[in-house]
Design a protein around this motif. Structure first.
Motif, mmCIF file in Angstrom:
data_model
loop_
_atom_site.group_PDB
_atom_site.id
_atom_site.type_symbol
_atom_site.label_atom_id
_atom_site.label_comp_id
_atom_site.label_asym_id
_atom_site.label_seq_id
_atom_site.Cartn_x
_atom_site.Cartn_y
_atom_site.Cartn_z
ATOM 1 N N GLU A 11 34.997 30.849 43.043
ATOM 2 C CA GLU A 11 35.966 29.754 42.927
ATOM 3 C C GLU A 11 37.040 30.012 41.871
ATOM 4 O OE1 GLU A 11 32.126 28.382 40.758
ATOM 5 O OE2 GLU A 11 32.673 29.531 42.550
ATOM 6 N N ASP A 12 36.871 31.058 41.080
ATOM 7 C CA ASP A 12 37.862 31.392 40.052
ATOM 8 C C ASP A 12 38.805 32.511 40.477
ATOM 9 O OD1 ASP A 12 37.035 29.464 38.154
ATOM 10 O OD2 ASP A 12 35.351 30.734 37.567
ATOM 11 N N VAL A 13 38.725 32.912 41.754
ATOM 12 C CA VAL A 13 39.652 33.905 42.303
ATOM 13 C C VAL A 13 40.561 33.168 43.284
ATOM 14 C CG1 VAL A 13 39.877 36.069 43.599
ATOM 15 C CG2 VAL A 13 37.938 35.740 42.047
ATOM 16 N N HIS A 14 41.777 32.860 42.843
ATOM 17 C CA HIS A 14 42.690 32.037 43.640
ATOM 18 C C HIS A 14 43.738 32.864 44.374
ATOM 19 C CE1 HIS A 14 40.900 28.654 41.539
ATOM 20 N NE2 HIS A 14 41.167 29.244 40.387
ATOM 21 N N GLU A 15 44.051 34.028 43.857
ATOM 22 C CA GLU A 15 44.986 34.966 44.478
ATOM 23 C C GLU A 15 44.399 36.356 44.320
ATOM 24 O OE1 GLU A 15 49.260 34.237 43.390
ATOM 25 O OE2 GLU A 15 48.308 32.989 41.853
ATOM 26 N N ARG A 16 45.067 37.350 44.912
ATOM 27 C CA ARG A 16 44.579 38.709 44.713
ATOM 28 C C ARG A 16 44.529 39.015 43.219
ATOM 29 N NH1 ARG A 16 47.105 44.718 45.788
ATOM 30 N NH2 ARG A 16 45.101 45.789 45.713
ATOM 31 N N ARG A 17 43.424 39.610 42.790
ATOM 32 C CA ARG A 17 43.244 40.009 41.398
ATOM 33 C C ARG A 17 42.795 41.468 41.368
ATOM 34 N NH1 ARG A 17 38.197 40.378 37.751
ATOM 35 N NH2 ARG A 17 39.154 40.549 35.692
ATOM 36 N N VAL A 18 43.450 42.266 40.550
ATOM 37 C CA VAL A 18 43.040 43.652 40.327
ATOM 38 C C VAL A 18 42.745 43.803 38.846
ATOM 39 C CG1 VAL A 18 43.842 46.054 40.295
ATOM 40 C CG2 VAL A 18 44.284 44.622 42.291
ATOM 41 N N CYS A 19 41.657 44.476 38.522
ATOM 42 C CA CYS A 19 41.358 44.728 37.114
ATOM 43 C C CYS A 19 40.917 46.179 36.933
ATOM 44 C CB CYS A 19 40.288 43.780 36.588
ATOM 45 S SG CYS A 19 38.646 44.042 37.275
ATOM 46 N N SER A 20 41.146 46.676 35.727
ATOM 47 C CA SER A 20 40.664 48.001 35.341
ATOM 48 C C SER A 20 39.745 47.821 34.148
ATOM 49 C CB SER A 20 41.829 48.926 34.953
ATOM 50 O OG SER A 20 42.651 49.197 36.060
ATOM 51 N N ASN B 9 43.437 42.655 33.103
ATOM 52 C CA ASN B 9 43.472 41.710 34.222
ATOM 53 C C ASN B 9 44.876 41.671 34.822
ATOM 54 O OD1 ASN B 9 42.204 39.453 35.742
ATOM 55 N ND2 ASN B 9 43.826 38.268 34.760
ATOM 56 N N MET B 10 44.987 41.927 36.135
ATOM 57 C CA MET B 10 46.306 42.038 36.771
ATOM 58 C C MET B 10 46.452 41.168 38.014
ATOM 59 S SD MET B 10 46.835 46.184 36.331
ATOM 60 C CE MET B 10 45.089 46.596 36.368
ATOM 61 N N LEU B 11 47.676 40.817 38.307
ATOM 62 C CA LEU B 11 48.155 40.112 39.500
ATOM 63 C C LEU B 11 47.891 38.610 39.515
ATOM 64 C CD1 LEU B 11 47.541 42.654 42.427
ATOM 65 C CD2 LEU B 11 49.572 42.324 41.003
ATOM 66 N N SER B 12 46.888 38.115 38.818
ATOM 67 C CA SER B 12 46.667 36.663 38.779
ATOM 68 C C SER B 12 45.802 36.294 37.586
ATOM 69 C CB SER B 12 46.010 36.179 40.080
ATOM 70 O OG SER B 12 44.733 36.750 40.242
ATOM 71 N N ASN B 13 45.894 35.021 37.199
ATOM 72 C CA ASN B 13 44.998 34.486 36.177
ATOM 73 C C ASN B 13 43.609 34.311 36.774
ATOM 74 O OD1 ASN B 13 47.332 34.170 34.613
ATOM 75 N ND2 ASN B 13 47.601 32.041 35.215
ATOM 76 N N THR B 14 42.592 34.414 35.956
ATOM 77 C CA THR B 14 41.235 34.126 36.417
ATOM 78 C C THR B 14 40.407 33.650 35.227
ATOM 79 O OG1 THR B 14 39.401 34.942 37.775
ATOM 80 C CG2 THR B 14 40.237 36.439 36.096
#
Length: 275
Positions: free
Chosen positions: A232-241, A179-184
């Motif tokens: 509603e749990d995506v508050h900022e850009r999120r990138v995941c692999s 999980n990258m760039l933001s908490n989720t």
């Protein structure tokens, strides 16, 4: 080829059927969204230290929840920056529910149970050291991913992924996500409830995913509980692999072991480009 920007500058989407994102809702109207279907939902929170699911409105109520492993700070800030900037140099393809994706894996028809190597050239080079690091964790011993899917979520697109179970014909026991760039928050759900605990209605377990953490789902958490990322749990850009290994059918002794060996040889060359 010039890659699209990493922001929210998207004027169309890939939503089909009941799936929706903010882009198609603005263009076509909200229409009929998928109903939750459960009048009562029992909400729990996963505690990675005790590995218990703890009821949000009554902390005295909890139950053991194996099948989830969380590795905080799996990657450094510098690694996160390099990984995501490298991804943004490639093309992001539009996907359902406001997501964008990059696939590194074979072409698969899950309905017909057919796998084609096609243009599959392996996992990306930067994943090699990450896979070696994963394999140092006892619960990931022998983990050999044959597919990597990068997903890009953004709140301005209303990105989400519906509750689902990953395929278990081709994909094996462990699902691994960075999980990258933001908490989720990952939401695990069980529509039939847990009658043995007196919970006849739907049960949700929230698993908080810190930025730069690694998540492993296995056992019942992978095969029985659906997983989702809600809008509603995506508050900022999120990138995941997300990395997937092969099922027993494609490993030594399985009916399709020869094809599995081919796929692994390609995947673990770490010379891949997105398909």
């Amino acid at each position: 080829m010039m890659a699209p920007d990493s922001g929210d500058g998207v004027t169309s989407c890939a939503c089909k059927g009941i799936r929706r994102c903010l882009i198609c809702e603005k263009l076509k109207g909200k229409g009929r969204l998928e109903a939750n279907g459960a009048e009562i939902v029992h909400h729990f929170l996963y505690d990675p230290e005790t590995r218990l699911a703890i009821r949000k409105d009554d902390k005295a109520v909890s139950f053991p929840f194996p099948g989830v492993f969380l590795w905080e700070d799996f990657i450094s800030e510098e690694e996160e920056k390099k990984l995501t900037s490298t991804m943004d140099q490639d093309v992001w393809n539009e996907s359902q529910s406001g997501r964008r994706k990059q696939d590194f894996g074979p072409k698969v028809n899950f309905k017909k149970r057919k796998v084609r190597i096609g243009g599959f050239s392996g996992l990306p080079a930067l994943s090699q050291k990450l896979v070696l690091r994963m394999q140092q964790e006892p619960s990931l011993a022998g983990f050999q991913p044959v597919e990597q899917c990068n997903l890009d979520y953004h709140p301005e697109r209303g990105s989400a992924i519906d509750p689902h179970l990953d395929d278990s014909w081709l994909w094996g026991e462990r699902l691994v996500t960075i999980n990258m760039l933001s908490n989720t928050t990952l939401t695990l759900s069980l529509e039939q409830g847990l009658p043995e605990l007196g919970l006849a209605e739907e049960v949700h377990i929230a698993v908080h995913l810190p930025r730069r953490s690694l998540l492993v789902l296995h056992g019942e958490a992978r095969h029985k509980w659906k997983h989702a990322i809600h809008r509603e749990d995506v508050h900022e850009r999120r990138v995941c692999s997300t990395y997937r290994e092969l099922s027993a059918e494609f490993l030594t002794g399985g009916q399709q072991a020869e094809l599995g060996a081919q796929l692994l040889n390609i995947a673990l060359s770490f010379q891949g480009t997105p398909i």
